[in-house]
Write a protein that holds these residues in place. Structure first.
Motif, short mmCIF file in Angstrom:
data_model
loop_
_atom_site.label_atom_id
_atom_site.label_comp_id
_atom_site.label_asym_id
_atom_site.label_seq_id
_atom_site.Cartn_x
_atom_site.Cartn_y
_atom_site.Cartn_z
N GLU A 7 6.16 -8.89 6.51
CA GLU A 7 5.16 -8.23 5.68
C GLU A 7 5.03 -6.75 6.05
O GLU A 7 4.93 -5.89 5.18
N ARG A 8 5.05 -6.45 7.37
CA ARG A 8 4.97 -5.05 7.79
C ARG A 8 6.17 -4.26 7.29
O ARG A 8 6.04 -3.10 6.90
N VAL A 11 5.57 -3.55 3.67
CA VAL A 11 4.58 -2.48 3.52
C VAL A 11 5.23 -1.12 3.75
O VAL A 11 5.02 -0.18 2.98
N GLN A 34 -3.10 -1.00 -9.23
CA GLN A 34 -2.41 -1.77 -8.20
C GLN A 34 -1.53 -2.87 -8.78
O GLN A 34 -0.43 -3.11 -8.28
N THR A 46 -1.45 -7.97 -2.07
CA THR A 46 -1.87 -7.79 -0.68
C THR A 46 -1.01 -6.72 -0.01
O THR A 46 -1.51 -5.84 0.69
N VAL A 47 0.31 -6.82 -0.21
CA VAL A 47 1.23 -5.83 0.37
C VAL A 47 0.96 -4.45 -0.22
O VAL A 47 0.89 -3.45 0.50
N ARG A 49 -1.83 -3.34 -1.54
CA ARG A 49 -3.12 -2.85 -1.07
C ARG A 49 -3.00 -2.26 0.34
O ARG A 49 -3.57 -1.22 0.63
N GLU A 50 -2.21 -2.93 1.20
CA GLU A 50 -2.02 -2.44 2.56
C GLU A 50 -1.26 -1.11 2.56
O GLU A 50 -1.61 -0.19 3.31
N SER A 53 -3.58 1.58 1.45
CA SER A 53 -4.58 1.90 2.47
C SER A 53 -3.99 2.78 3.57
O SER A 53 -4.68 3.64 4.12
N MET A 54 -2.70 2.57 3.87
CA MET A 54 -2.04 3.40 4.88
C MET A 54 -1.93 4.85 4.40
O MET A 54 -2.08 5.79 5.18
#
Length: 238
Positions: A7-8, A11, A34, A46-47, A49-50, A53-54
């Motif tokens: 997931e990271r 992202v 989004q 979810t990905v 959104r992350e 946010s970064m």
């Protein structure tokens, strides 16, 4: 654990894609919603959104009611972040940005050169000389030229022993990536660039702080002059 790592990675990939779209002015002033972006990048909300946010945390985006996710001007981006530095230097340089690059270099590099002459130990100085010898043998149009130039300047900053200067090394490398293609435009300029770098390195080897600082200032002044010859204040490339 493996799922979290995947997931990271997703992202990071999405962040990179968003930044590419931003610097290429693909999205205009406001990002799509989004759900639209999630479909574009084929990732979960979810990905997405992350990833957003970064970018928000790096002052690259701004969320406003009834407007959406606005792209902030590049001058607002948090340049102390190494990722942001890399992303900012992807964009086509403009006269104001190049001016800021030169001013930043003039603040950091001359003092770093002086302190490298004062504080650099035998290992530090030998590493600077080795980097210079590699740099002088690689032509501007050869692969590896920019990396060799960045290594030389980075080693000088590291040899300064100043932890704040060392934290700025990423911006120095980015500054070189923006200015080098404009400075190293012809044979005469390249030969002069080598001579001016040699003066900095020679002064550091002699532990002559005043001369190292002066030579570094002269090198940056020369770069500024060459950039001005290629891109004058009106922004029209010669």
């Amino acid at each position: 654990m493996e799922q979290g790592t995947k997931e990271r990675s997703l992202v990071s990939k999405v962040m990179d894609g968003l930044v590419t779209g931003i610097v290429e002015e693909k999205y205009g002033a406001v990002l799509p919603p989004q759900d639209v972006l999630s479909k574009e990048f084929d990732v979960s909300r979810t990905v997405m959104r992350e990833a957003l946010s970064m970018l928000l945390a790096r002052h690259m985006l701004d969320v406003r009611p009834k407007i959406g996710t606005r792209i902030r001007p590049m001058r607002d981006w948090r340049m102390i972040d190494e990722d942001v530095v890399s992303w900012r230097f992807r964009a086509k340089p403009d006269p104001e940005f190049l001016r800021d690059v030169i001013e930043f270099r003039m603040l950091i590099e001359p003092r770093a050169s002086a302190q490298a002459a004062q504080r650099g130990n035998a290992v530090d100085v030998a590493a600077i000389r080795d980097a210079f010898e590699s740099f002088r043998t690689i032509r501007p149009d050869d692969p590896g030229h920019l990396a060799a130039d960045e290594l030389l300047h980075t080693r000088i900053v590291v040899a300064s022993g100043n932890q704040f200067f060392q934290q700025m090394a990423a911006i120095v490398r980015g500054a070189l990536s923006a200015s080098n293609p404009l400075v190293n435009a012809n044979q005469h300029v390249w030969e002069e660039v080598i001579r001016k770098h040699a003066r900095v390195v020679d002064a550091i080897e002699r532990h002559d702080a005043a001369q190292a600082e002066a030579a570094s200032r002269e090198l940056i002044d020369f770069a500024a002059e060459e950039i001005g010859n290629v891109i004058p204040a009106d922004g029209k490339q010669a």
